[in-house]
Design a protein around this motif. Structure first.
Motif, PDB file in Angstrom:
ATOM      1  N   SER B  12       0.853  -1.178   0.000  1.00  0.00           N
ATOM      2  CA  SER B  12       0.000   0.000   0.000  1.00  0.00           C
ATOM      3  C   SER B  12       0.897   1.239   0.000  1.00  0.00           C
ATOM      4  CB  SER B  12      -0.904  -0.004   1.236  1.00  0.00           C
ATOM      5  OG  SER B  12      -1.743   1.114   1.246  1.00  0.00           O
ATOM      6  N   PHE B  83      -0.811   1.937 -10.185  1.00  0.00           N
ATOM      7  CA  PHE B  83      -1.461   1.004  -9.267  1.00  0.00           C
ATOM      8  C   PHE B  83      -1.951  -0.190 -10.073  1.00  0.00           C
ATOM      9  CE2 PHE B  83      -1.047   3.278  -5.416  1.00  0.00           C
ATOM     10  CZ  PHE B  83      -0.955   4.612  -5.788  1.00  0.00           C
ATOM     11  N   THR B  85      -0.819  -4.856 -10.545  1.00  0.00           N
ATOM     12  CA  THR B  85      -0.087  -6.009 -10.032  1.00  0.00           C
ATOM     13  C   THR B  85       1.152  -6.218 -10.889  1.00  0.00           C
ATOM     14  OG1 THR B  85      -2.123  -7.037  -9.218  1.00  0.00           O
ATOM     15  CG2 THR B  85      -0.202  -8.473  -9.497  1.00  0.00           C
ATOM     16  N   LYS B 103       0.732  -6.903  -5.584  1.00  0.00           N
ATOM     17  CA  LYS B 103      -0.337  -5.953  -5.869  1.00  0.00           C
ATOM     18  C   LYS B 103      -0.016  -4.631  -5.186  1.00  0.00           C
ATOM     19  CE  LYS B 103      -5.370  -5.506  -5.993  1.00  0.00           C
ATOM     20  NZ  LYS B 103      -6.659  -6.153  -5.678  1.00  0.00           N
ATOM     21  N   GLU B 105      -1.407  -1.083  -4.212  1.00  0.00           N
ATOM     22  CA  GLU B 105      -2.682  -0.376  -4.043  1.00  0.00           C
ATOM     23  C   GLU B 105      -2.464   1.005  -3.444  1.00  0.00           C
ATOM     24  OE1 GLU B 105      -6.067  -3.814  -3.933  1.00  0.00           O
ATOM     25  OE2 GLU B 105      -5.745  -2.601  -2.133  1.00  0.00           O
TER      26      GLU B 105
END
Lengths: 125, 107
Positions: B12, B83, B85, B103, B105
């Motif tokens: 994140s 943003f 993967t 991933k 995010e």
């Protein structure tokens, strides 16, 4: 413009067969290794198979050996994947991809530089 | 078979952050590694090949490094369109494998 367009996906029962096609355009198809890569729903990428320019060599991930056959028709600029004895775990989006032409003195680490949009194969009763 | 382990699996971050993703190979693969970006519902896009060479058309904020068993993908200043993967792939032999994905995010 390089284009790869897959077709042939659909719903098939376990134990059934399906043949995927990939139509290539915009480049000299006969000059490139070609690949199939799949992605199960919500999962990561899995390389499936590849085939040399003249079709004289091909390689498969262990899980599909003996069941899947990769082939090509350079006159038709087309790549194929014949899938037999399908299992539920073969359910995925199948992508056709071109291997980048880049080699050094040791290997050919060019990656896959063009991909199709994918075709969904669902194996279910 | 050569296994690839990416870390972290999930990240994140905020716009403007510097982001680093690591890919470790189970045995030495020289520089035979590529990095891809994939957005939902789309095919993967080649970012880096030969471990550190930027694919044509890819923004220079992406960079790759490493050799042998440890590799990194760095995004110097994360942009909204980044943003997605990210996957590494080893091409050391004719039997290729991908990492499990990371991933990225929005925080």
């Amino acid at each position: 413009e390089v284009q790869l367009v897959e077709s042939g996906g659909g719903l098939v029962q376990p134990g059934g067969s399906l043949r995927l096609s990939c139509a290539a355009s915009g480049f000299s198809f006969s000059s490139y290794w070609m690949n199939w890569v799949r992605q199960a729903p919500g999962k990561g990428l899995e390389w499936v198979a590849n085939i040399k320019q003249d079709g004289s060599e091909n390689y498969y991930v262990d899980s599909v050996k003996g069941r899947f056959t990769i082939s090509r028709d350079d006159a038709m600029n087309s790549l194929y994947l014949q899938m037999n004895s399908l299992r539920a775990e073969d359910t995925a989006v199948y992508y056709c991809a071109r291997r980048k032409r880049y080699c050094n003195s040791v290997s050919c680490p060019g990656g896959l530089d063009y991909w199709g949009q994918g075709t969904l194969v669902t194996v279910s009763s | 078979d050569i296994q690839l382990t990416q870390s972290p699996s999930f990240l994140s971050a905020s716009v403007g952050d510097r982001v680093t993703i690591t890919c470790r190979a189970s045995q030495g693969i020289s520089n035979s590694l590529a990095w891809y970006q994939q957005k939902p519902g789309k095919a993967p896009k080649l970012l880096i090949y030969a471990a550190s060479t930027l694919q044509s058309g890819v923004p220079s904020r992406f960079s790759g490094s490493g050799s042998g068993t440890e590799f990194t993908l760095t995004i110097s200043s994360l942009q909204p369109e980044d943003f997605a993967t990210y996957y590494c792939q080893q091409l050391n032999s004719y039997l290729w494998t991908f990492g499990q994905g990371t991933k990225v995010e929005i925080k």
